[in-house]
Structure formats: C-alpha cells, structure tokens
Design a protein around this motif. Structure first.
Motif, PDB file in Angstrom:
ATOM      1  N   LEU A 195       0.832  -1.208   0.000  1.00  0.00           N
ATOM      2  CA  LEU A 195       0.000   0.000   0.000  1.00  0.00           C
ATOM      3  C   LEU A 195       0.863   1.252   0.000  1.00  0.00           C
ATOM      4  CD1 LEU A 195      -3.017   0.878   0.249  1.00  0.00           C
ATOM      5  CD2 LEU A 195      -2.617   1.049   2.711  1.00  0.00           C
ATOM      6  N   ARG A 196       0.550   2.198  -0.886  1.00  0.00           N
ATOM      7  CA  ARG A 196       1.213   3.496  -0.894  1.00  0.00           C
ATOM      8  C   ARG A 196       0.341   4.491  -0.132  1.00  0.00           C
ATOM      9  NH1 ARG A 196       1.974   4.717  -7.057  1.00  0.00           N
ATOM     10  NH2 ARG A 196       3.495   6.260  -6.325  1.00  0.00           N
ATOM     11  N   LEU A 197       0.966   5.455   0.517  1.00  0.00           N
ATOM     12  CA  LEU A 197       0.252   6.393   1.370  1.00  0.00           C
ATOM     13  C   LEU A 197       0.430   7.821   0.876  1.00  0.00           C
ATOM     14  CD1 LEU A 197       1.321   4.976   4.861  1.00  0.00           C
ATOM     15  CD2 LEU A 197      -0.667   4.330   3.480  1.00  0.00           C
ATOM     16  N   ALA A 198      -0.624   8.637   1.050  1.00  0.00           N
ATOM     17  CA  ALA A 198      -0.558  10.041   0.659  1.00  0.00           C
ATOM     18  C   ALA A 198      -1.492  10.864   1.522  1.00  0.00           C
ATOM     19  CB  ALA A 198      -0.918  10.221  -0.816  1.00  0.00           C
ATOM     20  N   VAL A 199      -1.082  12.094   1.808  1.00  0.00           N
ATOM     21  CA  VAL A 199      -1.913  13.049   2.537  1.00  0.00           C
ATOM     22  C   VAL A 199      -2.492  14.040   1.535  1.00  0.00           C
ATOM     23  CG1 VAL A 199      -1.897  14.926   4.219  1.00  0.00           C
ATOM     24  CG2 VAL A 199      -0.669  12.812   4.702  1.00  0.00           C
ATOM     25  N   LEU A 200      -3.776  14.328   1.678  1.00  0.00           N
ATOM     26  CA  LEU A 200      -4.484  15.262   0.805  1.00  0.00           C
ATOM     27  C   LEU A 200      -4.840  16.502   1.610  1.00  0.00           C
ATOM     28  CD1 LEU A 200      -5.988  15.911  -1.878  1.00  0.00           C
ATOM     29  CD2 LEU A 200      -7.963  14.700  -0.905  1.00  0.00           C
ATOM     30  N   LEU A 201      -4.345  17.677   1.163  1.00  0.00           N
ATOM     31  CA  LEU A 201      -4.539  18.924   1.901  1.00  0.00           C
ATOM     32  C   LEU A 201      -5.111  20.007   0.988  1.00  0.00           C
ATOM     33  CD1 LEU A 201      -1.158  19.060   3.879  1.00  0.00           C
ATOM     34  CD2 LEU A 201      -3.385  18.275   4.726  1.00  0.00           C
ATOM     35  N   PRO A 202      -5.787  20.987   1.573  1.00  0.00           N
ATOM     36  CA  PRO A 202      -6.367  22.060   0.763  1.00  0.00           C
ATOM     37  C   PRO A 202      -5.352  23.107   0.322  1.00  0.00           C
ATOM     38  CG  PRO A 202      -6.859  22.432   3.072  1.00  0.00           C
ATOM     39  CD  PRO A 202      -6.175  21.088   2.995  1.00  0.00           C
ATOM     40  N   GLU A 203      -4.165  23.050   0.883  1.00  0.00           N
ATOM     41  CA  GLU A 203      -3.116  24.014   0.532  1.00  0.00           C
ATOM     42  C   GLU A 203      -1.764  23.435   0.915  1.00  0.00           C
ATOM     43  OE1 GLU A 203      -4.305  27.375   2.754  1.00  0.00           O
ATOM     44  OE2 GLU A 203      -3.767  26.528   4.701  1.00  0.00           O
ATOM     45  N   GLU A 204      -0.708  24.081   0.465  1.00  0.00           N
ATOM     46  CA  GLU A 204       0.646  23.607   0.737  1.00  0.00           C
ATOM     47  C   GLU A 204       1.007  23.819   2.205  1.00  0.00           C
ATOM     48  OE1 GLU A 204       4.199  22.012  -1.211  1.00  0.00           O
ATOM     49  OE2 GLU A 204       2.145  22.318  -1.884  1.00  0.00           O
ATOM     50  N   PRO A 205       1.550  22.795   2.889  1.00  0.00           N
ATOM     51  CA  PRO A 205       2.004  22.962   4.269  1.00  0.00           C
ATOM     52  C   PRO A 205       3.390  23.602   4.299  1.00  0.00           C
ATOM     53  CG  PRO A 205       2.374  20.712   3.592  1.00  0.00           C
ATOM     54  CD  PRO A 205       1.717  21.399   2.422  1.00  0.00           C
ATOM     55  N   THR A 206       3.922  23.805   5.479  1.00  0.00           N
ATOM     56  CA  THR A 206       5.246  24.408   5.606  1.00  0.00           C
ATOM     57  C   THR A 206       6.328  23.451   5.105  1.00  0.00           C
ATOM     58  OG1 THR A 206       5.597  23.547   7.828  1.00  0.00           O
ATOM     59  CG2 THR A 206       4.476  25.689   7.644  1.00  0.00           C
ATOM     60  N   ALA A 207       7.517  24.001   4.871  1.00  0.00           N
ATOM     61  CA  ALA A 207       8.636  23.188   4.383  1.00  0.00           C
ATOM     62  C   ALA A 207       8.977  22.072   5.358  1.00  0.00           C
ATOM     63  CB  ALA A 207       9.852  24.076   4.131  1.00  0.00           C
ATOM     64  N   ASP A 208       8.902  22.353   6.657  1.00  0.00           N
ATOM     65  CA  ASP A 208       9.240  21.327   7.636  1.00  0.00           C
ATOM     66  C   ASP A 208       8.233  20.193   7.611  1.00  0.00           C
ATOM     67  OD1 ASP A 208      10.972  20.532   9.983  1.00  0.00           O
ATOM     68  OD2 ASP A 208       8.997  20.548  10.944  1.00  0.00           O
ATOM     69  N   LEU A 209       6.964  20.493   7.403  1.00  0.00           N
ATOM     70  CA  LEU A 209       5.963  19.437   7.333  1.00  0.00           C
ATOM     71  C   LEU A 209       6.123  18.627   6.047  1.00  0.00           C
ATOM     72  CD1 LEU A 209       2.815  21.274   8.729  1.00  0.00           C
ATOM     73  CD2 LEU A 209       4.180  19.504   9.848  1.00  0.00           C
ATOM     74  N   ARG A 210       6.516  19.270   4.969  1.00  0.00           N
ATOM     75  CA  ARG A 210       6.789  18.524   3.739  1.00  0.00           C
ATOM     76  C   ARG A 210       7.965  17.571   3.960  1.00  0.00           C
ATOM     77  NH1 ARG A 210       6.145  23.719   1.457  1.00  0.00           N
ATOM     78  NH2 ARG A 210       8.370  23.835   0.931  1.00  0.00           N
ATOM     79  N   SER A 211       8.964  18.038   4.699  1.00  0.00           N
ATOM     80  CA  SER A 211      10.108  17.174   5.018  1.00  0.00           C
ATOM     81  C   SER A 211       9.691  16.015   5.901  1.00  0.00           C
ATOM     82  CB  SER A 211      11.206  17.991   5.711  1.00  0.00           C
ATOM     83  OG  SER A 211      11.722  18.985   4.856  1.00  0.00           O
ATOM     84  N   LEU A 212       8.788  16.261   6.824  1.00  0.00           N
ATOM     85  CA  LEU A 212       8.281  15.201   7.698  1.00  0.00           C
ATOM     86  C   LEU A 212       7.582  14.124   6.879  1.00  0.00           C
ATOM     87  CD1 LEU A 212       7.516  13.951  10.429  1.00  0.00           C
ATOM     88  CD2 LEU A 212       5.585  15.547  10.525  1.00  0.00           C
ATOM     89  N   LEU A 213       6.731  14.517   5.957  1.00  0.00           N
ATOM     90  CA  LEU A 213       6.033  13.549   5.115  1.00  0.00           C
ATOM     91  C   LEU A 213       7.024  12.758   4.263  1.00  0.00           C
ATOM     92  CD1 LEU A 213       3.010  15.743   3.982  1.00  0.00           C
ATOM     93  CD2 LEU A 213       2.916  13.755   5.480  1.00  0.00           C
ATOM     94  N   GLU A 214       8.002  13.447   3.720  1.00  0.00           N
ATOM     95  CA  GLU A 214       9.002  12.764   2.906  1.00  0.00           C
ATOM     96  C   GLU A 214       9.787  11.757   3.725  1.00  0.00           C
ATOM     97  OE1 GLU A 214      12.812  13.868  -0.009  1.00  0.00           O
ATOM     98  OE2 GLU A 214      11.624  15.461   0.933  1.00  0.00           O
ATOM     99  N   ALA A 215      10.120  12.124   4.964  1.00  0.00           N
ATOM    100  CA  ALA A 215      10.870  11.220   5.835  1.00  0.00           C
ATOM    101  C   ALA A 215      10.069   9.963   6.167  1.00  0.00           C
ATOM    102  CB  ALA A 215      11.276  11.944   7.115  1.00  0.00           C
ATOM    103  N   GLU A 216       8.756  10.095   6.213  1.00  0.00           N
ATOM    104  CA  GLU A 216       7.896   8.951   6.520  1.00  0.00           C
ATOM    105  C   GLU A 216       7.497   8.184   5.272  1.00  0.00           C
ATOM    106  OE1 GLU A 216       7.163   7.789   9.447  1.00  0.00           O
ATOM    107  OE2 GLU A 216       8.329   9.365  10.430  1.00  0.00           O
TER     108      GLU A 216
END
Length: 238
Positions: A195-216
């Motif tokens: 299974l592949r995972l993805a978060v769906l958001l109404p707008e772009e999150p901060t750079a640190d949160l993008r890094s968090l998602l990438e790390a996971e």
C-alpha cells in the motif's frame, strides 16, 4: 428525543416489547457515522449510525445488550466510492460524505460553534478528479479485533494503489494526525504490491511538514485553483 429499544416479545405473541432507555440528544459535533453491512464478505447496505448522547442531567438505563459488541476478527472491507447524484452517475455506486454547504452551526457546551466542512468538500472534489482521470476509487471499512464499531478510510485509488488521508487544514496538528491514521490503516489493509500512502490537503504545508512527510515515505497532494498538485504520484519504486 426519548429512546426506546426492542426487548423481546409479549408472551407468545409477535408484539415487540419496548424498554425505555432515557432522553438523548444527537451529538452536535459528529451526528452520525457511516458504516456498511457485509454479505458473504462483500458490501451489503450502507447504514447511517446516529451518535446519541445523554441529555443534560440524564443517566441512561443501558445494559450490556445495548452496547455494540466488539469485533471478533480484524477485517478491512472494500466499500464503493462516492457518487455525485447531481451528475447522473450510476445508481449502483454509493456516495461518501457529501457536503452542500461550507459550514454548519451547532449549539454545544460553550456556545455556538461553527463546524467547517472543508475536509468533506476536499474529498468530494478529489474523488471527482480521480474519476475524471479514469482511476478506480473506493474506500475501506475497518473493524479491529476487540474493539467496538468500525471506521471508514478516505479514498483509496485502486489504479495507483494509493490510500489518501484528507485534512481540512495544512497545520502541523492535522498533518501529524493524518500520518498517524495512515500508518494505523496500513497495518490492516492487505493489497497486492504493498500500500502506498498520501496526505491530501487544501493548501501547501510548511517546508518542515513537507520534510516530515518525505521522511515517513508519505506523498503529498494539495488542492490548487485548477486541480491538484502532486497528482498523479510518481510510479512506485521497488
């Protein structure tokens, strides 16, 4: 409302005896849950289970029989995708939560509170987007051994093998919640090729949160003025 439950029959007749539980109110924050019955391991009927709370100052006369029983086994049941009833979509599919307004107001303890429907509208728009690209979409209903009730995931893109978790805000609190839900769901959903995972958001999150998602190892898709950025996801790597 005054709540009664069926409690046997009267003598040898077919007349059902009713037992009084007490006075209740519908939960103003989450008034109902959507669940599905099963027929031979397949979705049966969609049910709306209303969430009832004791009215102020009331102690309900509940017994063990009145409480939903715990699940005996853990299972993930694929259930049909959403339908936009206004678009003439096939009646054989079943809608997910549809929201005609941006918000609703409920009177709860502490005064009136506006409950935003951003997440539901985001999911509806994204499901239409997936369908427009020819993707097959459904969700999973998960029941966990030893726990009561069931819960539904957000859209699963069967074409790209991606489970999405949508949030109405792109703040740290919501992104962290989405990560936790996806990791929990993944333990219970067994699909070919993983299974592949993805978060769906109404707008772009901060750079640190993008890094968090990438790390996971979790992908990110955000809504834009003319569609969704990040979709389609890159092909899965071995």
């Amino acid at each position: 409302m005054h709540l009664f439950v069926a409690d046997g029959t009267v003598g040898d007749t077919a007349t059902v005896r009713q037992r009084y539980i007490g006075q209740v109110v519908v939960d103003p924050v989450q008034p109902y849950e959507e669940r599905w019955t099963q027929v031979d391991g397949k979705p049966g009927r969609r049910l709306y289970v209303f969430r009832l709370r004791p009215a102020p100052g009331v102690t309900l006369a509940l017994t063990d029989q009145d409480v939903m029983q715990t699940a005996s086994t853990t299972e993930a049941l694929p259930v049909p995708p959403a339908v936009d009833d206004t678009a003439g979509t096939s009646a054989t599919a079943v809608p997910t939560e549809q929201h005609g307004t941006d918000s609703t107001t409920a009177n709860i303890t502490g005064g009136a509170r506006t409950l935003l429907r951003r997440e539901g509208r985001l999911v509806t728009a994204f499901e239409k987007h997936l369908a427009a690209h020819g993707h097959v979409v459904h969700r999973f209903q998960i029941r966990v051994t030893g726990e009561r009730g069931a819960f539904l995931t957000d859209p699963y893109d069967a074409t790209d093998n991606v489970l999405y978790e949508a949030k109405g805000k792109a703040t740290r609190e919501y992104v962290r919640m989405a990560i936790g839900q996806l990791l929990d769901y993944r333990r219970h959903i067994d699909v070919p090729d993983g299974l592949r995972l993805a978060v769906l958001l109404p707008e772009e999150p901060t750079a640190d949160l993008r890094s968090l998602l990438e790390a996971e190892g979790i992908a990110l898709v955000t809504q834009t003025a003319d569609g969704f950025a990040g979709f389609p996801l890159p092909p899965a790597t071995a």
